[in-house]
Motif scaffolding. Structure first.
Motif, PDB file in Angstrom:
ATOM      1  N   HIS A   1      98.651  87.078  22.535  1.00  0.00           N
ATOM      2  CA  HIS A   1      99.450  86.995  23.770  1.00  0.00           C
ATOM      3  C   HIS A   1     100.100  88.341  24.044  1.00  0.00           C
ATOM      4  O   HIS A   1     100.183  89.200  23.170  1.00  0.00           O
TER       5      HIS A   1
ATOM      6  N   ASP B   1     103.853  89.820  25.397  1.00  0.00           N
ATOM      7  CA  ASP B   1     105.220  89.357  25.632  1.00  0.00           C
ATOM      8  C   ASP B   1     105.500  89.572  27.115  1.00  0.00           C
ATOM      9  O   ASP B   1     105.025  90.535  27.713  1.00  0.00           O
TER      10      ASP B   1
ATOM     11  N   HIS C   1      98.906  90.974  21.146  1.00  0.00           N
ATOM     12  CA  HIS C   1      99.107  90.949  19.699  1.00  0.00           C
ATOM     13  C   HIS C   1      99.007  89.506  19.224  1.00  0.00           C
ATOM     14  O   HIS C   1      99.046  88.564  20.036  1.00  0.00           O
TER      15      HIS C   1
ATOM     16  N   ASP D   1     107.099  82.256  24.668  1.00  0.00           N
ATOM     17  CA  ASP D   1     105.926  83.074  25.045  1.00  0.00           C
ATOM     18  C   ASP D   1     104.667  82.565  24.388  1.00  0.00           C
ATOM     19  O   ASP D   1     104.701  81.563  23.701  1.00  0.00           O
TER      20      ASP D   1
HETATM   21 FE   LIG Z   1     104.849  88.462  20.858  1.00  0.00          FE
END
Ligand SMILES: [Fe+2]
Ligand SMILES: O=C(O)CCC(=O)C(=O)O
Length: 356
Positions: free
Chosen positions: A204, A206, A281, A356
């Motif tokens: 994902h 952020d 990441h 997230d």
């Molecule tokens: Fe993250």
């Protein structure tokens, strides 16, 4: 999938102390920090921040110890502060309760958000934080939140200089983050079985402003996706591919003593009109220990109107968004609306609001 390479020689390490020590550092030291931040944000979107002059290692190790003490409690005790008792965002989430890219993440976590004036737990994100009863937990973490807010503001100022912003432009940007709607997650990762093809935390980006991550010394867990230079960012936007791809490679971002890992979220991508990258990441934790990480998300104010900054447009040779004829400007967002739209997607599908 080939083994990720070692990031220690690849992600830059940036010393933020010239911005902490106003009297001891001269303008040229501050400028060097700002230029290094600018390069890191253009090329990686991820870097290490040397904070050894600001935080002693016992302080962060104590946070990890307190987190372990909480995660080791019986399930029913942890569930007492479940997000379900509150606004479905603030509180404890069981192992596999979080989902990324449609797959359950192999972690448990507690989320805390900035307090709001008139809490209402029936309103998404608008409830009250729930603190574990572990002794010393609340004061230690409260102190950490204060430090991370201060650090986030300093990094923002240093980045503003790196982007070539005037004093007035920085004043405007500071007004968008001076009441940060921050989030702190405390995450516990049991090991993934070796033959498991899932993720401790799926790939994902952020979505806020700056992530300031303290993690315990576990190696080979956090991985960052580095694009091969020359690749068009939009191609990689369609990932989250969990496989090695033609466009880049996954590298380990192992902890370095005295440093935290810092990465930029999608709000910086908008402010910089795409000049700075918010980078994918993920976490794959297969060592035998229980890993703890504590990301602090330094975010814009809830009401901030986030739009491409003039300083970024100047670097890109564009005078203003209005003057763009090729339509290649990022669309502005009100941060709070953006956050709610992300969280409400999770409400609809999962009955919870994962950050997230
Ligand atoms: Fe993250
Ligand atoms: O645990 C980590 O190292 C990273 C966690 C993360 O990426 C997140 O919570 O957004």
């Amino acid at each position: 999938m080939s083994a990720p390479s070692d990031a220690i020689n690849e992600l830059p390490i940036i010393d933020i102390s010239p911005y902490m020590d106003r009297d001891g550092a001269d303008d040229s030291a501050r400028l060097a920090t700002s230029e290094a931040l600018h390069d890191a944000c253009v090329n990686y979107g991820f870097f290490y921040l040397d904070i050894s002059k600001f935080i002693n290692s016992e302080e962060s190790e104590e946070l990890a110890r307190l987190a372990r003490e909480f995660f080791a409690l019986p399930q029913e005790v942890k569930d007492k502060i479940s997000i379900r008792n509150q606004d479905h965002a603030r509180g404890y989430q069981r192992l596999k309760e979080n989902v990324t890219n449609g797959k359950a993440d192999n972690h448990e976590a507690i989320d805390f958000y900035k307090s709001v004036e008139r809490p209402d737990r029936t309103r998404p994100l608008w409830g009250e934080n729930q603190w574990p009863e572990v002794p010393e937990f609340r004061p230690r973490y409260t102190q950490w939140i204060e430090k991370m807010k201060m650090l986030g503001m300093l990094v923002m100022e240093a980045m503003a200089v790196g982007l070539g912003m005037t004093t007035e432009e920085w004043d405007d940007l500071r007004n968008q983050v001076d009441d940060s709607f921050w989030v702190m997650r405390i995450i516990g990762y049991p090991p993934l079985p070796n033959d498991h093809d899932g993720f401790s935390c799926g790939a994902h980006k952020d979505y806020g402003c700056l992530t300031l991550l303290y993690a315990d010394p576990t190696r080979s867990a956090l991985q960052v996706f580095l694009r091969q230079s020359g690749d068009d960012a939009s191609e990689a936007d369609d990932l989250p591919s969990e496989q090695d791809t033609e466009q880049g490679t996954w590298i380990n971002a192992d902890p370095i003593p005295g440093c935290i890992v810092c990465n930029i979220g999608e709000m910086w991508e908008i402010w910089s009109n795409g000049l700075y990258k918010s980078t994918l990441h993920r976490v794959i934790h297969k060592s035998s220990n229980y890993r703890v990480s504590i990301p602090f998300f330094f975010e814009p104010n809830f009401a901030a109107n986030v739009a491409p900054l003039s300083a970024a447009l100047r670097i890109q040779g564009k005078d203003s968004v209005e003057g763009l004829t090729d339509g290649k400007a990022y669309s502005p967002v009100v941060y709070g609306d953006f956050l709610l739209s992300k969280v409400s997607e999770n409400f609809a599908t999962e009955g919870k609001g994962k950050y997230d």
